[in-house]
Design a protein around this motif. Structure first.
Motif, PDB file in Angstrom:
ATOM      1  N   ILE A 169       0.864  -1.181   0.000  1.00  0.00           N
ATOM      2  CA  ILE A 169       0.000   0.000   0.000  1.00  0.00           C
ATOM      3  C   ILE A 169       0.898   1.228   0.000  1.00  0.00           C
ATOM      4  CG2 ILE A 169      -1.772   1.296   1.244  1.00  0.00           C
ATOM      5  CD1 ILE A 169      -2.792  -1.349   0.180  1.00  0.00           C
ATOM      6  N   HIS A 170       0.749   2.066  -1.024  1.00  0.00           N
ATOM      7  CA  HIS A 170       1.553   3.281  -1.146  1.00  0.00           C
ATOM      8  C   HIS A 170       0.730   4.507  -0.757  1.00  0.00           C
ATOM      9  CE1 HIS A 170       5.054   1.523  -3.370  1.00  0.00           C
ATOM     10  NE2 HIS A 170       4.144   0.589  -3.612  1.00  0.00           N
ATOM     11  N   ASP A 171       1.437   5.574  -0.486  1.00  0.00           N
ATOM     12  CA  ASP A 171       0.769   6.838  -0.129  1.00  0.00           C
ATOM     13  C   ASP A 171      -0.141   7.325  -1.247  1.00  0.00           C
ATOM     14  OD1 ASP A 171       3.247   7.183  -1.569  1.00  0.00           O
ATOM     15  OD2 ASP A 171       3.055   9.334  -1.256  1.00  0.00           O
ATOM     16  N   THR A 172       0.152   6.930  -2.479  1.00  0.00           N
ATOM     17  CA  THR A 172      -0.633   7.381  -3.630  1.00  0.00           C
ATOM     18  C   THR A 172      -1.836   6.499  -3.917  1.00  0.00           C
ATOM     19  OG1 THR A 172       0.910   6.145  -5.029  1.00  0.00           O
ATOM     20  CG2 THR A 172       1.334   8.507  -4.752  1.00  0.00           C
ATOM     21  N   ASP A 173      -1.986   5.388  -3.193  1.00  0.00           N
ATOM     22  CA  ASP A 173      -3.113   4.477  -3.408  1.00  0.00           C
ATOM     23  C   ASP A 173      -4.385   5.028  -2.754  1.00  0.00           C
ATOM     24  OD1 ASP A 173      -1.588   2.640  -4.814  1.00  0.00           O
ATOM     25  OD2 ASP A 173      -1.022   1.532  -3.004  1.00  0.00           O
ATOM     26  N   GLU A 174      -5.501   4.453  -3.147  1.00  0.00           N
ATOM     27  CA  GLU A 174      -6.780   4.850  -2.565  1.00  0.00           C
ATOM     28  C   GLU A 174      -6.804   4.525  -1.072  1.00  0.00           C
ATOM     29  OE1 GLU A 174     -11.584   3.932  -3.200  1.00  0.00           O
ATOM     30  OE2 GLU A 174     -10.061   3.065  -4.535  1.00  0.00           O
ATOM     31  N   HIS A 187      -8.076   3.439   2.613  1.00  0.00           N
ATOM     32  CA  HIS A 187      -8.970   2.455   3.205  1.00  0.00           C
ATOM     33  C   HIS A 187     -10.053   3.196   3.995  1.00  0.00           C
ATOM     34  CE1 HIS A 187     -10.288  -0.792   5.939  1.00  0.00           C
ATOM     35  NE2 HIS A 187      -9.844  -1.627   5.014  1.00  0.00           N
ATOM     36  N   PRO A 188     -11.283   2.699   4.031  1.00  0.00           N
ATOM     37  CA  PRO A 188     -12.346   3.411   4.752  1.00  0.00           C
ATOM     38  C   PRO A 188     -12.105   3.527   6.254  1.00  0.00           C
ATOM     39  CG  PRO A 188     -13.097   1.237   4.020  1.00  0.00           C
ATOM     40  CD  PRO A 188     -11.793   1.497   3.349  1.00  0.00           C
ATOM     41  N   VAL A 189     -11.287   2.657   6.830  1.00  0.00           N
ATOM     42  CA  VAL A 189     -11.072   2.663   8.286  1.00  0.00           C
ATOM     43  C   VAL A 189      -9.593   2.744   8.659  1.00  0.00           C
ATOM     44  CG1 VAL A 189     -11.403   1.403  10.431  1.00  0.00           C
ATOM     45  CG2 VAL A 189     -13.210   1.381   8.700  1.00  0.00           C
ATOM     46  N   LEU A 190      -8.780   1.904   8.057  1.00  0.00           N
ATOM     47  CA  LEU A 190      -7.368   1.843   8.437  1.00  0.00           C
ATOM     48  C   LEU A 190      -6.628   3.121   8.051  1.00  0.00           C
ATOM     49  CD1 LEU A 190      -6.553  -1.812   7.348  1.00  0.00           C
ATOM     50  CD2 LEU A 190      -6.716  -0.957   9.689  1.00  0.00           C
ATOM     51  N   PRO A 191      -5.691   3.574   8.881  1.00  0.00           N
ATOM     52  CA  PRO A 191      -4.924   4.783   8.552  1.00  0.00           C
ATOM     53  C   PRO A 191      -4.060   4.573   7.321  1.00  0.00           C
ATOM     54  CG  PRO A 191      -4.039   3.721  10.512  1.00  0.00           C
ATOM     55  CD  PRO A 191      -5.315   3.017  10.193  1.00  0.00           C
ATOM     56  N   HIS A 192      -3.732   5.673   6.669  1.00  0.00           N
ATOM     57  CA  HIS A 192      -3.038   5.658   5.387  1.00  0.00           C
ATOM     58  C   HIS A 192      -1.574   6.048   5.586  1.00  0.00           C
ATOM     59  CE1 HIS A 192      -3.434   5.407   1.038  1.00  0.00           C
ATOM     60  NE2 HIS A 192      -2.738   6.524   0.905  1.00  0.00           N
ATOM     61  N   PRO A 193      -0.644   5.421   4.838  1.00  0.00           N
ATOM     62  CA  PRO A 193       0.769   5.814   4.961  1.00  0.00           C
ATOM     63  C   PRO A 193       0.964   7.267   4.560  1.00  0.00           C
ATOM     64  CG  PRO A 193       0.432   4.386   3.053  1.00  0.00           C
ATOM     65  CD  PRO A 193      -0.842   4.352   3.844  1.00  0.00           C
ATOM     66  N   ARG A 194       1.876   7.934   5.260  1.00  0.00           N
ATOM     67  CA  ARG A 194       2.107   9.346   4.980  1.00  0.00           C
ATOM     68  C   ARG A 194       2.799   9.509   3.629  1.00  0.00           C
ATOM     69  NH1 ARG A 194       6.956  11.115   9.209  1.00  0.00           N
ATOM     70  NH2 ARG A 194       8.688  10.103   8.094  1.00  0.00           N
ATOM     71  N   GLN A 195       2.851  10.729   3.159  1.00  0.00           N
ATOM     72  CA  GLN A 195       3.433  11.018   1.845  1.00  0.00           C
ATOM     73  C   GLN A 195       4.865  10.493   1.756  1.00  0.00           C
ATOM     74  OE1 GLN A 195       3.324  15.143   0.764  1.00  0.00           O
ATOM     75  NE2 GLN A 195       4.213  14.835  -1.250  1.00  0.00           N
ATOM     76  N   GLY A 196       5.145   9.800   0.661  1.00  0.00           N
ATOM     77  CA  GLY A 196       6.492   9.292   0.436  1.00  0.00           C
ATOM     78  C   GLY A 196       6.791   7.976   1.121  1.00  0.00           C
ATOM     79  N   SER A 197       5.756   7.300   1.659  1.00  0.00           N
ATOM     80  CA  SER A 197       6.010   6.042   2.355  1.00  0.00           C
ATOM     81  C   SER A 197       5.085   4.941   1.846  1.00  0.00           C
ATOM     82  CB  SER A 197       5.838   6.219   3.867  1.00  0.00           C
ATOM     83  OG  SER A 197       4.489   6.471   4.202  1.00  0.00           O
ATOM     84  N   MET A 198       5.327   3.721   2.296  1.00  0.00           N
ATOM     85  CA  MET A 198       4.507   2.577   1.925  1.00  0.00           C
ATOM     86  C   MET A 198       4.487   1.593   3.079  1.00  0.00           C
ATOM     87  SD  MET A 198       6.982   0.346  -0.643  1.00  0.00           S
ATOM     88  CE  MET A 198       5.959  -1.121  -0.564  1.00  0.00           C
ATOM     89  N   LEU A 199       3.499   0.690   3.045  1.00  0.00           N
ATOM     90  CA  LEU A 199       3.397  -0.360   4.046  1.00  0.00           C
ATOM     91  C   LEU A 199       2.819  -1.599   3.375  1.00  0.00           C
ATOM     92  CD1 LEU A 199       0.099  -0.391   4.635  1.00  0.00           C
ATOM     93  CD2 LEU A 199       0.660   1.535   6.089  1.00  0.00           C
ATOM     94  N   PHE A 200       2.578  -2.632   4.166  1.00  0.00           N
ATOM     95  CA  PHE A 200       1.940  -3.841   3.664  1.00  0.00           C
ATOM     96  C   PHE A 200       0.689  -4.116   4.488  1.00  0.00           C
ATOM     97  CE2 PHE A 200       6.447  -4.271   2.701  1.00  0.00           C
ATOM     98  CZ  PHE A 200       6.396  -4.482   1.332  1.00  0.00           C
ATOM     99  N   ARG A 201      -0.413  -4.369   3.802  1.00  0.00           N
ATOM    100  CA  ARG A 201      -1.684  -4.682   4.461  1.00  0.00           C
ATOM    101  C   ARG A 201      -2.044  -6.131   4.143  1.00  0.00           C
ATOM    102  NH1 ARG A 201      -5.778  -0.978   2.236  1.00  0.00           N
ATOM    103  NH2 ARG A 201      -4.771   0.513   3.619  1.00  0.00           N
ATOM    104  N   TYR A 202      -2.101  -6.939   5.198  1.00  0.00           N
ATOM    105  CA  TYR A 202      -2.412  -8.353   4.986  1.00  0.00           C
ATOM    106  C   TYR A 202      -3.495  -8.799   5.950  1.00  0.00           C
ATOM    107  CZ  TYR A 202      -1.944 -13.383   4.519  1.00  0.00           C
ATOM    108  OH  TYR A 202      -2.206 -14.711   4.299  1.00  0.00           O
TER     109      TYR A 202
END
Length: 214
Positions: free
Chosen positions: A64-69, A71-86
């Protein structure tokens, strides 16, 4: 030999917990990227690097990148970052709600850097920087790491984790060495101030009948 065609692993038994499990742990999975890349350093067998890359590719399905849509509930990665949602969505994995773990990103960083150093391939450098930025964003002002990037109704919200802080600090140290950039180390003094007393206090809780480290 245990890797499946899609890059995942077939494991059911967790010896340390002495139980059978049908769960799939993405953090344990991505340890394979680092382990196989490190093994290649000692046994120059291309299968190890192939397996390392397959493990990476499996986890990238959940990036999941900062530029992706959002999530309706989960927090979003800040600008310039990414994470993994599993998993990515509820119901994708039976009984497992979507989760965003610091540990997944931290351990992935260790693997991504090991793979890049083993192969000399810098195609993942942008992802390495974005993962490192996410890890750094989870460090609080007092040096403590927030282990789960989830909403307040999530089952892991505010949960503590004994292992992730060390993994996160190690990952940022390796990123600093990989890029030759000191900025990834600036948090270390506060990290040590917070966790050295914490770990010493934990080490004092000894149970002679429990398994190490008691």
């Amino acid at each position: 030999n245990n890797m499946q065609p899609d890059g995942s692993f077939n494991y059911k038994y967790w010896p340390s917990q002495n139980r059978l499990s049908s769960d799939y742990n993405e953090v344990r999975h991505i340890l394979a990227t680092r382990d196989l890349a490190d093994t290649w350093r000692y046994r120059k067998d291309s299968r190890y690097l192939d397996g390392s890359k397959k493990a990476m590719d499996w986890l990238l399905k959940y990036q999941i990148h900062d530029t992706d849509e959002k999530h309706p509930v989960l927090p979003h990665p800040r600008q310039g970052s990414m994470l993994f949602r599993y998993p990515l969505v509820s119901g994708e994995v039976r009984g497992k709600p979507p989760n965003q773990k610091l540990g997944t990103v931290a351990v992935a960083l260790l693997g991504w850097v090991a793979w890049a150093e083993a192969t000399g391939d810098h195609s993942q450098d942008e992802n390495i920087r974005k993962m490192a930025d996410f890890v750094l964003s989870q460090a609080e002002a007092n040096g403590k790491f927030t282990a789960y990037f989830v909403d307040s109704n999530h089952q892991y919200y505010n949960n503590k984790n004994d292992i992730v802080p060390g993994e996160a600090a190690l990952a940022l140290g390796e990123v600093a060495e990989y890029f030759g950039e000191q900025k990834w180390l600036e948090f270390f003094p506060k990290f040590l101030d917070y966790y050295e007393p914490w770990f010493r206090e934990r080490a004092e809780r000894k149970n002679p009948y429990g398994r190490w480290p008691h």
